[in-house]
Every structure is written in C-alpha cells, then in structure tokens.
Scaffold this motif. Sequence first.
Motif, PDB file in Angstrom:
ATOM      1  N   MET A 223       0.831  -1.207   0.000  1.00 19.41           N
ATOM      2  CA  MET A 223       0.000   0.000   0.000  1.00 19.41           C
ATOM      3  C   MET A 223       0.867   1.259   0.000  1.00 19.41           C
ATOM      4  O   MET A 223       0.573   2.217  -0.700  1.00 19.41           O
ATOM      5  N   SER A 224       1.962   1.249   0.774  1.00 20.35           N
ATOM      6  CA  SER A 224       2.833   2.430   0.794  1.00 20.35           C
ATOM      7  C   SER A 224       3.482   2.630  -0.567  1.00 20.35           C
ATOM      8  O   SER A 224       3.654   3.753  -1.020  1.00 20.35           O
ATOM      9  N   MET A 225       3.836   1.545  -1.239  1.00 22.09           N
ATOM     10  CA  MET A 225       4.422   1.658  -2.578  1.00 22.09           C
ATOM     11  C   MET A 225       3.377   2.155  -3.577  1.00 22.09           C
ATOM     12  O   MET A 225       3.663   2.969  -4.442  1.00 22.09           O
ATOM     13  N   PHE A 226       2.149   1.669  -3.435  1.00 24.41           N
ATOM     14  CA  PHE A 226       1.080   2.065  -4.344  1.00 24.41           C
ATOM     15  C   PHE A 226       0.757   3.546  -4.224  1.00 24.41           C
ATOM     16  O   PHE A 226       0.624   4.249  -5.206  1.00 24.41           O
ATOM     17  N   PHE A 227       0.668   4.049  -2.999  1.00 22.59           N
ATOM     18  CA  PHE A 227       0.296   5.444  -2.793  1.00 22.59           C
ATOM     19  C   PHE A 227       1.468   6.401  -2.890  1.00 22.59           C
ATOM     20  O   PHE A 227       1.268   7.592  -3.062  1.00 22.59           O
ATOM     21  N   ALA A 228       2.676   5.918  -2.790  1.00 27.99           N
ATOM     22  CA  ALA A 228       3.846   6.802  -2.861  1.00 27.99           C
ATOM     23  C   ALA A 228       4.024   7.335  -4.275  1.00 27.99           C
ATOM     24  O   ALA A 228       4.420   8.470  -4.477  1.00 27.99           O
ATOM     25  N   GLY A 229       3.756   6.518  -5.296  1.00 26.87           N
ATOM     26  CA  GLY A 229       3.918   6.960  -6.673  1.00 26.87           C
ATOM     27  C   GLY A 229       5.395   7.124  -7.010  1.00 26.87           C
ATOM     28  O   GLY A 229       6.276   6.783  -6.240  1.00 26.87           O
ATOM     29  N   THR A 230       5.657   7.674  -8.164  1.00 28.58           N
ATOM     30  CA  THR A 230       7.035   7.902  -8.556  1.00 28.58           C
ATOM     31  C   THR A 230       7.526   9.200  -7.950  1.00 28.58           C
ATOM     32  O   THR A 230       6.803  10.178  -7.870  1.00 28.58           O
ATOM     33  N   ALA A 231       8.770   9.200  -7.544  1.00 26.22           N
ATOM     34  CA  ALA A 231       9.349  10.407  -6.944  1.00 26.22           C
ATOM     35  C   ALA A 231       9.730  11.382  -8.046  1.00 26.22           C
ATOM     36  O   ALA A 231      10.346  11.013  -9.034  1.00 26.22           O
ATOM     37  N   ASP A 232       9.337  12.634  -7.898  1.00 28.55           N
ATOM     38  CA  ASP A 232       9.704  13.669  -8.850  1.00 28.55           C
ATOM     39  C   ASP A 232      11.107  14.163  -8.541  1.00 28.55           C
ATOM     40  O   ASP A 232      11.484  14.292  -7.385  1.00 28.55           O
ATOM     41  N   ALA A 233      11.867  14.424  -9.583  1.00 32.23           N
ATOM     42  CA  ALA A 233      13.199  14.980  -9.389  1.00 32.23           C
ATOM     43  C   ALA A 233      13.075  16.417  -8.921  1.00 32.23           C
ATOM     44  O   ALA A 233      12.115  17.109  -9.234  1.00 32.23           O
ATOM     45  N   ALA A 234      14.033  16.841  -8.154  1.00 36.28           N
ATOM     46  CA  ALA A 234      14.010  18.206  -7.625  1.00 36.28           C
ATOM     47  C   ALA A 234      14.248  19.211  -8.749  1.00 36.28           C
ATOM     48  O   ALA A 234      15.065  18.994  -9.631  1.00 36.28           O
ATOM     49  N   ALA A 235      13.509  20.294  -8.705  1.00 36.62           N
ATOM     50  CA  ALA A 235      13.716  21.374  -9.668  1.00 36.62           C
ATOM     51  C   ALA A 235      14.896  22.221  -9.206  1.00 36.62           C
ATOM     52  O   ALA A 235      15.243  22.237  -8.028  1.00 36.62           O
ATOM     53  N   THR A 236      15.520  22.892 -10.145  1.00 40.93           N
ATOM     54  CA  THR A 236      16.701  23.696  -9.850  1.00 40.93           C
ATOM     55  C   THR A 236      16.678  24.968 -10.696  1.00 40.93           C
ATOM     56  O   THR A 236      15.922  25.065 -11.658  1.00 40.93           O
ATOM     57  N   THR A 237      17.501  25.924 -10.353  1.00 38.63           N
ATOM     58  CA  THR A 237      17.599  27.168 -11.112  1.00 38.63           C
ATOM     59  C   THR A 237      18.933  27.218 -11.841  1.00 38.63           C
ATOM     60  O   THR A 237      19.975  26.907 -11.262  1.00 38.63           O
ATOM     61  N   VAL A 238      18.892  27.596 -13.106  1.00 36.23           N
ATOM     62  CA  VAL A 238      20.116  27.826 -13.880  1.00 36.23           C
ATOM     63  C   VAL A 238      20.132  29.286 -14.309  1.00 36.23           C
ATOM     64  O   VAL A 238      19.096  29.887 -14.546  1.00 36.23           O
ATOM     65  N   THR A 239      21.329  29.837 -14.391  1.00 34.75           N
ATOM     66  CA  THR A 239      21.498  31.237 -14.772  1.00 34.75           C
ATOM     67  C   THR A 239      22.524  31.326 -15.893  1.00 34.75           C
ATOM     68  O   THR A 239      23.516  30.605 -15.889  1.00 34.75           O
ATOM     69  N   GLY A 240      22.272  32.208 -16.834  1.00 40.25           N
ATOM     70  CA  GLY A 240      23.202  32.416 -17.932  1.00 40.25           C
ATOM     71  C   GLY A 240      22.611  33.376 -18.940  1.00 40.25           C
ATOM     72  O   GLY A 240      21.802  34.239 -18.592  1.00 40.25           O
ATOM     73  N   TYR A 241      23.021  33.211 -20.195  1.00 45.22           N
ATOM     74  CA  TYR A 241      22.577  34.071 -21.282  1.00 45.22           C
ATOM     75  C   TYR A 241      22.013  33.201 -22.400  1.00 45.22           C
ATOM     76  O   TYR A 241      22.595  32.177 -22.755  1.00 45.22           O
ATOM     77  N   VAL A 242      20.890  33.617 -22.959  1.00 45.76           N
ATOM     78  CA  VAL A 242      20.286  32.863 -24.048  1.00 45.76           C
ATOM     79  C   VAL A 242      21.193  32.971 -25.270  1.00 45.76           C
ATOM     80  O   VAL A 242      21.500  34.072 -25.723  1.00 45.76           O
TER      81      VAL A 242
END
Length: 122
Positions: free
Chosen positions: A12-31
């Motif tokens: 049940m814990s595996m069923f309700f846990a679902g897939t783990a989303d990867a953490a979002a991050t910030t990138v900085t630079g120039y297009v």
Amino acid sequence: MKRLSLFCAVMMSMFFAGTADAAATTVTGYVCSAMYTRQNNVGYGQGYVTVQVHNGPGCTGGVVGTYQYLGTGAANTGYQYSEAERLQLFDTARTAATQGTRVNLFIESVGGAIYQTTYSAN
C-alpha cells in the motif's frame, strides 16, 4: 497473519507513494539560441521551444544547458504550455539571444523542462 499485514502495508505504501519527482533547480546564464519546433515529440509534446543557455553573452563562456518549454501531451515532467504561450516564449527568448540578456530558468533537473523564466538587465 502478521506477515500478510506487513506485506499489505508495504504494498500500500508503494502504491500510494507513486514515482518520486526529481528536484527542480535554477540555472542562470545568457540565451544563446532559441528554436521553435511544431513537430510532435513524445518527450516534449506537440510543438515545443528549445532554449540553449551559455555562461556569457553572445554564446560565449561555454554551454550551461539546453532546456525546453513543453507542448501539450509531453511525456516529460513539467508545465505544458499552450501554442500561444510557446510562441510568445519563443519570441522573448529570441529577443534575449540577440540582445545578450541574462536569464534565470527554474527547470526540472532531469528532463530540462522550464517551469519559470526571469529575464534581467546585465
């Protein structure tokens, strides 16, 4: 009976846990470049915008990464933009590339999908 209860609890814990989303991050630079593609792509959706970001303006300083504004139906994790939104995002990114504008992108760290964009003065 305890084994069965333990097994059920784990399942049940595996069923309700679902897939783990990867953490979002910030990138900085120039297009450096922006590309709009109307063609369907399983990962990026029905039409998408690709933005390449470099460390320095004018495509200098090395590549930070390549990221996408996803279209509808994309299999990759991330916000899916409408066609009108993608066209506006492409136009803004193209302008930023030609003017050497600094950009901060809040992205999905695995798929490269862009959640939020901030353009700023150099």
